[in-house]
Scaffold this motif. Structure first.
Motif, short mmCIF file in Angstrom:
data_model
loop_
_atom_site.label_atom_id
_atom_site.label_comp_id
_atom_site.label_asym_id
_atom_site.label_seq_id
_atom_site.Cartn_x
_atom_site.Cartn_y
_atom_site.Cartn_z
N VAL A 308 -1.22 27.49 21.10
CA VAL A 308 -1.74 26.17 20.75
C VAL A 308 -0.54 25.25 20.61
N ASP A 309 -0.74 23.96 20.84
CA ASP A 309 0.43 23.09 20.81
C ASP A 309 0.21 21.81 20.02
N TYR A 310 -0.82 21.77 19.14
CA TYR A 310 -0.94 20.54 18.36
C TYR A 310 -0.01 20.57 17.15
N THR A 311 0.31 19.37 16.71
CA THR A 311 1.27 19.17 15.62
C THR A 311 0.54 18.64 14.40
N ILE A 312 0.96 19.13 13.23
CA ILE A 312 0.44 18.63 11.96
C ILE A 312 1.31 17.46 11.50
N TYR A 313 0.67 16.32 11.22
CA TYR A 313 1.37 15.15 10.72
C TYR A 313 0.96 14.91 9.26
N TYR A 314 1.94 14.55 8.43
CA TYR A 314 1.63 14.22 7.04
C TYR A 314 2.56 13.10 6.57
N HIS A 315 2.13 12.38 5.53
CA HIS A 315 2.92 11.27 5.01
C HIS A 315 4.07 11.79 4.15
N SER A 316 5.18 11.08 4.21
CA SER A 316 6.32 11.42 3.38
C SER A 316 5.91 11.40 1.91
N GLY A 317 6.23 12.47 1.23
CA GLY A 317 5.87 12.58 -0.18
C GLY A 317 4.58 13.33 -0.43
N ALA A 318 3.82 13.63 0.62
CA ALA A 318 2.59 14.41 0.46
C ALA A 318 2.94 15.81 -0.02
N LYS A 319 2.14 16.33 -0.91
CA LYS A 319 2.40 17.63 -1.52
C LYS A 319 1.78 18.76 -0.70
N GLY A 320 2.46 19.89 -0.70
CA GLY A 320 1.90 21.10 -0.13
C GLY A 320 2.29 21.38 1.30
N PHE A 321 2.86 20.41 2.00
CA PHE A 321 3.28 20.62 3.38
C PHE A 321 4.73 21.07 3.42
N THR A 322 5.10 21.75 4.49
CA THR A 322 6.48 22.20 4.68
C THR A 322 6.95 21.76 6.07
N THR A 323 8.25 21.76 6.25
CA THR A 323 8.83 21.38 7.54
C THR A 323 9.93 22.38 7.87
N PRO A 324 10.16 22.69 9.12
CA PRO A 324 9.58 22.11 10.35
C PRO A 324 8.23 22.71 10.74
N GLU A 325 7.76 23.68 9.92
CA GLU A 325 6.45 24.25 10.20
C GLU A 325 5.65 24.36 8.93
N TRP A 326 4.34 24.33 9.07
CA TRP A 326 3.41 24.56 7.97
C TRP A 326 2.33 25.53 8.47
N ASN A 327 2.31 26.72 7.84
CA ASN A 327 1.38 27.75 8.28
C ASN A 327 1.46 28.04 9.76
N GLY A 328 2.69 27.94 10.28
CA GLY A 328 2.91 28.27 11.69
C GLY A 328 2.78 27.12 12.65
N TYR A 329 2.34 25.95 12.17
CA TYR A 329 2.22 24.77 13.03
C TYR A 329 3.44 23.88 12.90
N LYS A 330 3.82 23.26 14.00
CA LYS A 330 4.89 22.26 13.95
C LYS A 330 4.44 21.10 13.06
N THR A 331 5.37 20.53 12.32
CA THR A 331 5.03 19.39 11.45
C THR A 331 5.96 18.22 11.71
N GLN A 332 5.41 17.03 11.44
CA GLN A 332 6.18 15.80 11.46
C GLN A 332 5.60 14.88 10.42
N THR A 333 6.41 13.94 9.94
CA THR A 333 5.88 12.90 9.06
C THR A 333 5.45 11.71 9.90
N TRP A 334 4.52 10.93 9.31
CA TRP A 334 4.04 9.72 10.04
C TRP A 334 3.80 8.58 9.07
#
Length: 334
Positions: A308-334
């Motif tokens: 799968v190749d979708y990315t998880i996006y979250y706002h800076s300061g949001a709690k519970g997310f990790t970078t560069p991956e979260w639960n195996g998914y790529k993450t970025q802030t937006w």
């Protein structure tokens, strides 16, 4: 990146394939008078003879139609029989009446029982009564020429398969009064493109619109739960707008063979899992408006691994997310 895919990916494909036999052409020839069919073509309000109906008194001291022996193609069911209001259409009463074109159901009817009009393949028009509360299992399943249906504001129950494979329906409005859903209510309605969900509606049932032709979905502000597979395997679905206030996106609620490329998850969503989007091969981004969901389920040992190749996006300061991956998914802030 490897991720878990749903067991239902195969099911989604099977559901789509199974529709190949759902949209067959209805009978074109309506028998003439010489065949014994009563035309009733002079007026749609011509009430069908009481003698063509068998009936019983129900527990509410009304009449339940239990059998129809007539041949009207434009059927107008009597408002009352023996001085008592007709309040219920019984099980299988009009099922497989292949010459039936239109039906007017009396205003006092509150319940349409299981399979009452199932597989009436020439039925194009149904006037539902204004007091109707329940459309039960497969009541209109397989009515492949039914082009329009108006659900009354009194309706509380849409039971399993109620309008399954009604392949000529192009739009539907779900009133806010509906609180009791069965499974697959509009499953396989391949030509439904427009779904209006009335403000006040709080839930959508499991596989309610699976394998339908819906292209765009906007949830009302009142929506709290989208059931399992509710919009699964909708091959034309290009966008869905989720409301703030939504709490649950169940397994495969948006899964399988859609054209979704992006989904925005409101901050109110607490219950979601990776299988919510399983099989969405075009999906590129899932954007969270708030903190990571409290009840996120991200693993299932029964599932097989696929790319799968979708990315998880979250706002800076949001709690519970990790970078560069979260639960195996790529993450970025937006």
């Amino acid at each position: 990146m490897k991720k878990n895919a749903p067991l239902l990916c195969a099911l989604c494909a099977a559901m789509i394939c199974s529709l190949a036999g759902c949209g067959g052409n209805p009978p074109n020839d309506v028998p003439s008078d010489s065949s014994g069919i009563t035309q009733n073509s002079g007026s749609s309000e011509q009430v069908s003879p009481v003698g063509d109906f068998e009936y019983i008194e129900n527990s509410n001291s009304g009449i339940t139609i239990s059998k129809y022996t007539g041949n009207d193609i434009n059927l107008v069911i009597p408002e009352s029989i023996d001085g008592k209001a007709v309040t219920q259409i019984g099980r299988d009463v009009f099922a497989r009446k292949q010459n039936l074109i239109s039906v007017k159901i009396p205003g006092g009817v509150t319940i349409i029982e299981n399979q009452a009009f199932r597989d009436c393949q020439s039925l194009t028009t149904v006037d539902l009564p204004p007091r109707l509360t329940s459309i039960q299992n497969a009541a209109f399943s397989g009515c492949i020429t039914l082009t329009n249906i108006t659900l009354p504001e009194t309706l509380t129950e849409l039971k399993a398969l109620a309008f399954e494979k009604c392949t000529s329906l192009t739009k539907i409005k779900i009133p806010k009064s509906v609180t009791n859903w069965g499974q697959k209510v509009f499953w396989g309605c391949t030509n439904i493109e427009e779904i209006e969900l009335e403000e006040g509606l709080q839930s959508i049932g499991s596989e309610a619109f699976a394998c339908s032709g819906v292209t765009n979905v906007v949830l009302p502000a009142s929506m709290r739960e989208v059931g399992e597979g509710a919009f699964g395997a909708c091959p034309n679905l290009t966008s869905i707008t989720l409301n703030e206030g939504l709490v649950t996106l169940d397994t495969l609620s948006l899964g399988g063979q859609s054209k979704l490329t992006e989904v925005v998850i409101p901050a109110s969503v607490k219950n979601i899992n990776e299988r919510t989007f399983s099989g969405c091969n075009t999906l590129k981004s899932v954007k969270f408006e708030g903190d990571a969901p409290e009840n996120y389920i991200h693993s299932d040992p029964r599932l097989t691994a696929v790319d799968v190749d979708y990315t998880i996006y979250y706002h800076s300061g949001a709690k519970g997310f990790t970078t560069p991956e979260w639960n195996g998914y790529k993450t970025q802030t937006w």
